[in-house]
Design an enzyme around this catalytic site. Structure first.
Site, PDB file in Angstrom:
ATOM      1  N   LEU A 143      38.442  44.087  19.458  1.00 41.86           N
ATOM      2  CA  LEU A 143      38.673  45.618  20.110  1.00 41.86           C
ATOM      3  C   LEU A 143      38.906  47.166  19.087  1.00 41.86           C
ATOM      4  O   LEU A 143      40.478  46.825  18.355  1.00 41.86           O
ATOM      5  CB  LEU A 143      39.957  45.349  21.230  1.00 41.86           C
ATOM      6  CG  LEU A 143      40.120  44.078  22.281  1.00 41.86           C
ATOM      7  CD1 LEU A 143      41.285  44.365  22.651  1.00 41.86           C
ATOM      8  CD2 LEU A 143      39.058  45.129  23.559  1.00 41.86           C
ATOM      9  N   ASP A 144      39.435  48.065  19.369  1.00 44.58           N
ATOM     10  CA  ASP A 144      39.558  49.374  18.259  1.00 44.58           C
ATOM     11  C   ASP A 144      41.276  49.075  18.783  1.00 44.58           C
ATOM     12  O   ASP A 144      42.157  48.804  18.329  1.00 44.58           O
ATOM     13  CB  ASP A 144      39.178  50.429  18.724  1.00 44.58           C
ATOM     14  CG  ASP A 144      37.185  50.357  18.861  1.00 44.58           C
ATOM     15  OD1 ASP A 144      37.518  50.171  18.094  1.00 44.58           O
ATOM     16  OD2 ASP A 144      37.374  51.572  19.373  1.00 44.58           O
ATOM     17  N   ARG A 145      41.363  49.957  17.253  1.00 41.65           N
ATOM     18  CA  ARG A 145      43.500  49.482  17.387  1.00 41.65           C
ATOM     19  C   ARG A 145      43.664  49.984  17.890  1.00 41.65           C
ATOM     20  O   ARG A 145      45.286  49.336  18.375  1.00 41.65           O
ATOM     21  CB  ARG A 145      43.274  50.037  15.958  1.00 41.65           C
ATOM     22  CG  ARG A 145      44.891  50.137  15.171  1.00 41.65           C
ATOM     23  CD  ARG A 145      45.274  51.091  13.924  1.00 41.65           C
ATOM     24  NE  ARG A 145      46.527  51.156  13.781  1.00 41.65           N
ATOM     25  CZ  ARG A 145      47.275  51.346  12.669  1.00 41.65           C
ATOM     26  NH1 ARG A 145      46.804  52.125  12.306  1.00 41.65           N
ATOM     27  NH2 ARG A 145      48.088  51.088  12.451  1.00 41.65           N
ATOM     28  N   THR A 147      43.052  50.487  21.370  1.00 42.12           N
ATOM     29  CA  THR A 147      42.800  49.987  22.591  1.00 42.12           C
ATOM     30  C   THR A 147      43.345  48.515  22.707  1.00 42.12           C
ATOM     31  O   THR A 147      43.930  48.191  21.881  1.00 42.12           O
ATOM     32  CB  THR A 147      41.500  49.256  22.884  1.00 42.12           C
ATOM     33  OG1 THR A 147      40.549  50.659  22.278  1.00 42.12           O
ATOM     34  CG2 THR A 147      40.683  48.522  24.412  1.00 42.12           C
ATOM     35  N   ARG A 245      33.994  55.005  24.530  1.00 45.36           N
ATOM     36  CA  ARG A 245      34.642  56.159  24.735  1.00 45.36           C
ATOM     37  C   ARG A 245      33.955  57.549  24.307  1.00 45.36           C
ATOM     38  O   ARG A 245      33.973  58.567  24.738  1.00 45.36           O
ATOM     39  CB  ARG A 245      35.753  55.813  23.185  1.00 45.36           C
ATOM     40  CG  ARG A 245      36.948  55.120  23.334  1.00 45.36           C
ATOM     41  CD  ARG A 245      37.072  55.104  21.599  1.00 45.36           C
ATOM     42  NE  ARG A 245      37.981  55.935  21.051  1.00 45.36           N
ATOM     43  CZ  ARG A 245      38.505  55.639  19.756  1.00 45.36           C
ATOM     44  NH1 ARG A 245      38.131  54.063  19.297  1.00 45.36           N
ATOM     45  NH2 ARG A 245      38.828  56.633  19.012  1.00 45.36           N
TER      46      ARG A 245
END
Length: 319
Positions: A143-145, A147, A245
Site C-alpha cells: 500500500l502507498d505510504r 494509504t 489515484r
C-alpha cells in the site's frame, strides 16, 4: 560503546522454508543486522549448513541444519530503533486477524510498508520487532505510504506462494474507498487507461496515462454524494503503481489531499468546510481471498480512522 553477544543458534529448515537462498534466510533470522555483515559471516565460513561452508547463493533444503554464529550488535545501532518503539507497539492494536499462516492489519496512513528511501521504519520492520519469534514475515502486497487499510502479511513461505498466485490469477479482490472532487457520474463504472511509470530526477515516481503504458483497469461504484465531493468504492482489476489515484484524476475526479495527482482548490474547499482532513483520502476497506491453509474464502474489512470518519460526517452535515 557496549556490545551484546548472542549465542550460537542451530536452525532446522522446515519444508515451507526450503528453496530460498541462505543469504535471504539469514536476513529474516538476523533482524537489524546490515547486509554487509551477513555476507561477511558467509564469506568467512562462520555460517554452516550441515556442518559445511556454503556460498550466499546456496538454496536451502528441507531438513538442512543451519548454524548461525553470534553476531555482535552495537548498542548505538539498537538506539536508532528506540524512537520507533511507540509505532511498533501501535501495530499490535491494528491487527485485524492472525493465525499460523497469515497476519492482516489495518495499516495507518503515513506509515510505509517497508523502510528505505530515507525511511528507517516500515510496517514489516515493525512486525518483525513485534514478533521476534516469527521465522517468516513477508508482505503479500503493498500500500502507498499515505494509504490506510487492509494489508496482508504471510507467515509461511507456502502461504506467500499461494497468495501471490491468487494475485497473478486475479483471484484476490481489493476494495478501496476514496473521496473525490465533484459529482462522479453513476454511469462511469469502469476506467480503462494504460499507465506508464516515470522516475523523475529527484527519484520520485510519477505515473501517467500513456498508450505506451501497461493495460490498467479500475471499477467504480458511488457510495455517497456530498455538495462538492463523492465517496466512491474503487476495485482495481489490475495492480499498477498509483493506479486508483491516476485513474480518478484521469476521470476528472482527483482524490482529496493527493499531493501528486490531486487538486489544491478541492483540498482548500475541504479545509474551509471544517473537515480537518490533512491526509490522502484513500482507504483499503476490504480484501477478499482464499485462505492459503484452509481453502476458506475470507473477506476482511478495515474500519476507517477517525480523521476520515470525521471528514465524511462534516460533509454529510453540510448537505
Amino acid at each position: 560503546m557496549k556490545t551484546e553477544t548472542p549465542s550460537v543458534k542451530i536452525v532446522a529448515i522446515a519444508a515451507d522454508e526450503a528453496g530460498q537462498r541462505i543469504d535471504n534466510f539469514l536476513r529474516t533470522q538476523l533482524k537489524g543486522v546490515p547486509k554487509s555483515m551477513i555476507y561477511r559471516i558467509l564469506r568467512k565460513g562462520e555460517v554452516r549448513v550441515n556442518k559445511k561452508r556454503i556460498k550466499p547463493e546456496y538454496k536451502l533444503e528441507a531438513g538442512d541444519e543451519v548454524r548461525i554464529p553470534p553476531v555482535r550488535v552495537a548498542e548505538r545501532e539498537e538506539e536508532a530503533v528506540s524512537p520507533h518503539l511507540q509505532k511498533v507497539a501501535a501495530l499490535a492494536d491494528v491487527i485485524l486477524y492472525e493465525d499460523d499462516h497469515i497476519l492482516v492489519l489495518n495499516k495507518p496512513s503515513g506509515t510505509a510498508v517497508h523502510g528505505g528511501s530515507g525511511l528507517s521504519f516500515g510496517v514489516i520492520e515493525g512486525l518483525r520487532a513485534l514478533r521476534p519469534e516469527a521465522r517468516f514475515l513477508e508482505l503479500v502486497h503493498r500500500l502507498d505510504r499515505d494509504t490506510s487499510g487492509v494489508l496482508l502479511v504471510a507467515k509461511k513461505r507456502s502461504a506467500l506462494r499461494s497468495l501471490h498466485e491468487q494475485l497473478r490469477e486475479k483471484g484476490m479482490q481489493k476494495d478501496y474507498l476514496a473521496l473525490v472532487r465533484g459529482q462522479w457520474q453513476s454511469h462511469v463504472k469502469t476506467v480503462q487507461a494504460p499507465l506508464l511509470k516515470n522516475i523523475l530526477q529527484s527519484g520520485e515516481r510519477i505515473v501517467r496515462v500513456s498508450q505506451e503504458g501497461k493495460p490498467s483497469e479500475t471499477r467504480f461504484k458511488v457510495e455517497e454524494r456530498y455538495a462538492f465531493a463523492t465517496l466512491v468504492r474503487c476495485s482495481p482489476v489490475t495492480g499498477r503503481t498509483h493506479q486508483i489515484r491516476v485513474h480518478t484524476q484521469y476521470a476528472g475526479h482527483p482524490i482529496a489531499f493527493d499531493d501528486r495527482y490531486g487538486d489544491r482548490e478541492f483540498d482548500q474547499q475541504l479545509t474551509e468546510a471544517g473537515t480537518g482532513l490533512k491526509r490522502l483520502f484513500l482507504h483499503a476497506a476490504a480484501l477478499k481471498f482464499t485462505h492459503p491453509g484452509t481453502g476458506e474464502v475470507m473477506r476482511i474489512e478495515a474500519p476507517m480512522d477517525n480523521a476520515l470518519k470525521r471528514c465524511l460526517q462534516v460533509l454529510r452535515n453540510a448537505k
